[in-house]
Design an enzyme around this catalytic site. Structure first.
Site, PDB file in Angstrom:
ATOM      1  N   GLY A  46       0.838  -1.193   0.000  1.00 29.88           N
ATOM      2  CA  GLY A  46       0.000   0.000   0.000  1.00 29.88           C
ATOM      3  C   GLY A  46       0.871   1.241   0.000  1.00 29.88           C
ATOM      4  O   GLY A  46       2.031   1.197   0.407  1.00 29.88           O
ATOM      5  N   GLN A  51       2.873   9.875   1.366  1.00 30.13           N
ATOM      6  CA  GLN A  51       4.130   9.127   1.231  1.00 30.13           C
ATOM      7  C   GLN A  51       4.885   9.480  -0.042  1.00 30.13           C
ATOM      8  O   GLN A  51       6.063   9.134  -0.176  1.00 30.13           O
ATOM      9  CB  GLN A  51       3.868   7.622   1.275  1.00 30.13           C
ATOM     10  CG  GLN A  51       3.327   7.150   2.623  1.00 30.13           C
ATOM     11  CD  GLN A  51       3.149   5.653   2.644  1.00 30.13           C
ATOM     12  OE1 GLN A  51       2.127   5.144   2.208  1.00 30.13           O
ATOM     13  NE2 GLN A  51       4.156   4.936   3.123  1.00 30.13           N
ATOM     14  N   CYS A  88       5.855  -0.198   7.276  1.00 29.39           N
ATOM     15  CA  CYS A  88       5.473   0.937   6.419  1.00 29.39           C
ATOM     16  C   CYS A  88       6.671   1.356   5.584  1.00 29.39           C
ATOM     17  O   CYS A  88       7.784   1.432   6.099  1.00 29.39           O
ATOM     18  CB  CYS A  88       5.022   2.096   7.313  1.00 29.39           C
ATOM     19  SG  CYS A  88       4.550   3.565   6.401  1.00 29.39           S
ATOM     20  N   LEU A  89       6.434   1.636   4.311  1.00 30.37           N
ATOM     21  CA  LEU A  89       7.531   2.059   3.431  1.00 30.37           C
ATOM     22  C   LEU A  89       8.142   3.376   3.890  1.00 30.37           C
ATOM     23  O   LEU A  89       9.283   3.679   3.553  1.00 30.37           O
ATOM     24  CB  LEU A  89       7.034   2.183   1.983  1.00 30.37           C
ATOM     25  CG  LEU A  89       6.594   0.876   1.309  1.00 30.37           C
ATOM     26  CD1 LEU A  89       6.020   1.154  -0.070  1.00 30.37           C
ATOM     27  CD2 LEU A  89       7.737  -0.121   1.230  1.00 30.37           C
ATOM     28  N   HIS A 130      -4.487   0.986   7.327  1.00 28.67           N
ATOM     29  CA  HIS A 130      -3.158   1.599   7.418  1.00 28.67           C
ATOM     30  C   HIS A 130      -3.045   2.785   6.452  1.00 28.67           C
ATOM     31  O   HIS A 130      -2.596   3.874   6.829  1.00 28.67           O
ATOM     32  CB  HIS A 130      -2.104   0.524   7.119  1.00 28.67           C
ATOM     33  CG  HIS A 130      -0.686   1.009   7.114  1.00 28.67           C
ATOM     34  ND1 HIS A 130       0.261   0.558   8.003  1.00 28.67           N
ATOM     35  CD2 HIS A 130      -0.040   1.894   6.310  1.00 28.67           C
ATOM     36  CE1 HIS A 130       1.416   1.165   7.755  1.00 28.67           C
ATOM     37  NE2 HIS A 130       1.268   1.970   6.729  1.00 28.67           N
ATOM     38  N   GLU A 131      -3.475   2.578   5.202  1.00 27.93           N
ATOM     39  CA  GLU A 131      -3.355   3.649   4.197  1.00 27.93           C
ATOM     40  C   GLU A 131      -4.298   4.814   4.501  1.00 27.93           C
ATOM     41  O   GLU A 131      -3.931   5.971   4.321  1.00 27.93           O
ATOM     42  CB  GLU A 131      -3.608   3.112   2.787  1.00 27.93           C
ATOM     43  CG  GLU A 131      -2.645   2.029   2.313  1.00 27.93           C
ATOM     44  CD  GLU A 131      -1.186   2.332   2.618  1.00 27.93           C
ATOM     45  OE1 GLU A 131      -0.769   3.499   2.522  1.00 27.93           O
ATOM     46  OE2 GLU A 131      -0.462   1.391   2.978  1.00 27.93           O
ATOM     47  N   HIS A 134      -2.912   7.107   6.990  1.00 25.80           N
ATOM     48  CA  HIS A 134      -1.927   8.035   6.408  1.00 25.80           C
ATOM     49  C   HIS A 134      -2.589   9.334   5.945  1.00 25.80           C
ATOM     50  O   HIS A 134      -1.980  10.406   6.020  1.00 25.80           O
ATOM     51  CB  HIS A 134      -1.254   7.407   5.180  1.00 25.80           C
ATOM     52  CG  HIS A 134      -0.024   6.605   5.480  1.00 25.80           C
ATOM     53  ND1 HIS A 134       1.100   7.136   6.066  1.00 25.80           N
ATOM     54  CD2 HIS A 134       0.267   5.304   5.255  1.00 25.80           C
ATOM     55  CE1 HIS A 134       2.024   6.192   6.184  1.00 25.80           C
ATOM     56  NE2 HIS A 134       1.546   5.068   5.704  1.00 25.80           N
TER      57      HIS A 134
HETATM   58 ZN    ZN Z   1       2.456   3.269   5.673  1.00 27.87          ZN
END
Ligand code: ZN
Length: 148
Positions: A46, A51, A88-89, A130-131, A134
């Site tokens: 995701g 991000q 998380c990226l 999660h997304e 963000h």
């Molecule tokens: Zn994330």
């Protein structure tokens, strides 16, 4: 399509509220394509607007080979719970257990501005939660109940 740079924790953009998308044009569709490419090349499941440095309510999710491009998403139903590891990226080399609902309904728009409703459970539900966090400046590290 082009890969975009992934913003890392510590950057203020990850802590801000995102704006709703009102224009559904080629630029938006290109952004979502770029985000998908960026997510896949980083082996993520995701990726959300902040991000890639944009305070827009957009995200891409793919946990099992089906790509979702979501715009202005809202979680309108939740049921049950699941506790599992998340990463998380934007937060490299960190994992922790997070409690999420096991089933959710997401109401959002697609890349063409069409209203869609997505039912998700398990890992896919976790990824959407999660997304969507963000998009409201929330990171999984805020919700970790147990460090790895
Ligand atoms: Zn994330």
């Amino acid at each position: 399509m082009a890969k975009r740079k992934i913003v890392k924790v510590g950057d203020d953009v990850l802590r801000k509220e995102c704006r709703e998308v009102t224009v559904f044009d080629d630029k938006l569709r290109e952004l979502l394509d770029d985000m998908a490419e960026t997510m896949y090349s980083a082996n993520g499941v995701g990726l959300a607007g902040p991000q890639v440095g944009l305070l827009k309510q957009v995200a891409v999710v793919d946990t099992d080979g089906k790509l979702y491009k979501i715009v202005n998403p809202k979680i309108t139903f939740t049921s049950g719970e699941q506790i599992d590891y998340e990463g998380c990226l934007s937060v490299p080399n960190e994992n922790g257990k997070v409690n999420r609902p096991n089933e959710i309904v997401v109401e959002c728009m697609d890349e063409n501005g069409k209203q869609v409703k997505i039912e998700a459970e398990g890992y896919l539900a976790r990824a959407f939660c999660h997304e969507i966090d963000h998009l409201h400046g929330i990171l999984f590290i805020d919700k970790v109940i147990e460090e790895d």
